[in-house]
Design a protein around this motif. Structure first.
Motif, PDB file in Angstrom:
ATOM      1  N   PRO A  61     -12.554 -36.905  39.211  1.00  0.00           N
ATOM      2  CA  PRO A  61     -13.769 -36.277  39.736  1.00  0.00           C
ATOM      3  C   PRO A  61     -14.971 -36.371  38.804  1.00  0.00           C
ATOM      4  CG  PRO A  61     -11.868 -34.887  40.134  1.00  0.00           C
ATOM      5  CD  PRO A  61     -11.409 -36.007  39.249  1.00  0.00           C
ATOM      6  N   GLY A  62     -14.731 -36.239  37.487  1.00  0.00           N
ATOM      7  CA  GLY A  62     -15.851 -36.242  36.553  1.00  0.00           C
ATOM      8  C   GLY A  62     -16.552 -37.574  36.431  1.00  0.00           C
ATOM      9  N   MET A  63     -15.879 -38.673  36.808  1.00  0.00           N
ATOM     10  CA  MET A  63     -16.458 -39.993  36.629  1.00  0.00           C
ATOM     11  C   MET A  63     -17.553 -40.310  37.647  1.00  0.00           C
ATOM     12  SD  MET A  63     -15.171 -41.183  33.911  1.00  0.00           S
ATOM     13  CE  MET A  63     -15.492 -42.950  33.914  1.00  0.00           C
ATOM     14  N   LYS A  64     -17.724 -39.431  38.653  1.00  0.00           N
ATOM     15  CA  LYS A  64     -18.780 -39.693  39.628  1.00  0.00           C
ATOM     16  C   LYS A  64     -20.132 -39.194  39.154  1.00  0.00           C
ATOM     17  CE  LYS A  64     -18.011 -35.434  42.310  1.00  0.00           C
ATOM     18  NZ  LYS A  64     -17.452 -34.865  43.541  1.00  0.00           N
ATOM     19  N   TYR A  65     -20.151 -38.422  38.049  1.00  0.00           N
ATOM     20  CA  TYR A  65     -21.404 -37.850  37.558  1.00  0.00           C
ATOM     21  C   TYR A  65     -22.041 -38.738  36.493  1.00  0.00           C
ATOM     22  CZ  TYR A  65     -19.906 -33.611  39.934  1.00  0.00           C
ATOM     23  OH  TYR A  65     -19.510 -32.712  40.881  1.00  0.00           O
ATOM     24  N   THR A  66     -23.381 -38.645  36.383  1.00  0.00           N
ATOM     25  CA  THR A  66     -24.090 -39.318  35.299  1.00  0.00           C
ATOM     26  C   THR A  66     -23.778 -38.595  33.994  1.00  0.00           C
ATOM     27  OG1 THR A  66     -25.869 -40.015  36.764  1.00  0.00           O
ATOM     28  CG2 THR A  66     -26.355 -39.962  34.412  1.00  0.00           C
ATOM     29  N   HIS A  67     -23.487 -39.363  32.969  1.00  0.00           N
ATOM     30  CA  HIS A  67     -23.148 -38.785  31.673  1.00  0.00           C
ATOM     31  C   HIS A  67     -23.907 -39.523  30.575  1.00  0.00           C
ATOM     32  CE1 HIS A  67     -19.776 -36.371  33.142  1.00  0.00           C
ATOM     33  NE2 HIS A  67     -19.334 -37.427  33.791  1.00  0.00           N
TER      34      HIS A  67
END
Length: 346
Positions: free
Chosen positions: A232-238
């Protein structure tokens, strides 16, 4: 709130009694949030069994609530307390790679806060390879949920000063154990199926894993755009600096033309470069992240350089592209996320 900073020197001798570790561990047992160094980046730790404590992580970071957290442990016994099923190939990897920069996604046992796992039936767990992190977890006698200790979306912190810049006044304390080593986060490996799948490339490479256990797949979303990532976290800009970042692929002359075009528009331009090419660029700020001959140095220097661009006040950043081999895969993953997949090609 006041954010306490504990400086821990002489980490090579943890037979010594460190009141700083005891004080920080007490804060964790009180369901407060404490940042600490790992071998990858600084983590933002809280009691993984407490909804209250884990909620403070999300609040301090401004982190989306559907983005699960990695649980950090100090002993193999703790793994079996929180994971319901550990495949034989994971046991083999643990024997070689733990403590170290690899996280295993496994079916979870009851007892963790649902906020740690974002309501999923799996838990991500790792054992960090840093003496201060291990000493803190052992002293607290808790599984510690710990994402990177930065404001959500910003470059991950590799020094205590980076944590202080982002989170001063938002958390109870910071354990300052100096600069981290690996510089990019752990590899996340989905181990809920027969053939494991890399959900996030990191400090342990696909080649290393396959040399130990055979075939390891890569989440398709890491290879081709348009696929929904399993993590799930990989869909966000980081990892993004303040100024927009663009990856440039092409010759040195094409790269310089790209810089010149932006400067003609009145923009202050930053360049992220390996040391081999840094002297070739004429820009307002040329910052070196490491050497192409040793991609570990690029990984270790990446986040710190991205934060330096913020201090330099540039209007835009152009970055070199790097090989996708070995740890370069993790470097390019982080750069693409930081750039929002903006690439210009010759």
């Amino acid at each position: 709130m006041d954010t306490k900073v504990w400086i821990v020197d002489n980490l090579k001798d943890l037979s010594l009694s460190y009141p700083q570790i005891a004080q920080a561990a007490a804060k964790l047992r009180e369901n407060e949030v404490v940042a600490f160094p790992t071998e990858t980046v600084y983590g933002l730790g809280a009691n993984a069994r407490s909804d209250l404590a884990v909620g403070k992580i999300y609040e301090a970071k401004g982190r989306p609530s559907d983005n699960p957290l990695i649980v950090h442990i100090a002993t193999k016994e703790q793994l079996h307390e929180i994971a319901a099923d550990v495949p034989d190939y994971v046991e083999k990897l643990i024997d070689v790679l733990w403590p170290g920069p690899i996280t295993f996604v496994l079916p979870k046992k009851p007892g963790l806060s649902d906020r740690v796992t974002a309501g999923l039936d799996t838990v991500a767990v790792r054992m960090p390879d840093h003496p201060l992190a291990l000493a803190l977890i052992e002293e607290a006698n808790l599984p510690i949920a710990a994402p990177s200790a930065n404001l959500s979306g910003k470059p991950s912190p590799t020094r205590a000063a980076h944590v202080f810049d982002d989170l001063n006044g938002r958390i109870s304390g910071i354990m300052d154990g100096g600069a981290t080593g690996v510089g990019v986060e752990s590899t996340v490996l989905d181990c809920t199926q027969r053939i494991p799948v890399i959900l996030r490339p990191g400090g342990v490479t696909q080649e290393q894993l396959e040399s130990l256990i055979g075939k390891v797949e890569m989440d398709q979303a890491l290879i081709e755009e348009g696929h929904t990532p399993k993590s799930p976290g990989m869909k966000y800009t980081h990892y993004a600096p303040i100024a927009p970042l663009t990856i440039v692929e092409g010759s040195l002359s094409f790269f310089q033309k790209t810089i010149d075009a932006a400067r003609r528009e009145g923009k202050k331009v930053g360049v992220l470069a390996a040391k081999e090419n840094a002297d070739s660029y004429h820009a307002d700020a040329v910052l070196v992240c490491g050497s192409r001959e040793n991609m570990q140095t690029v990984a270790a220097g990446l986040y710190g350089v991205l934060r330096e661009f913020d201090a330099a006040g540039v209007d835009c950043i152009y970055s070199e592209s790097f090989s996708n081999e070995g740890v370069g895969q993790a470097v390019m993953n982080r750069l693409l996320k930081a750039a929002g997949h903006r690439i210009v090609k010759e």
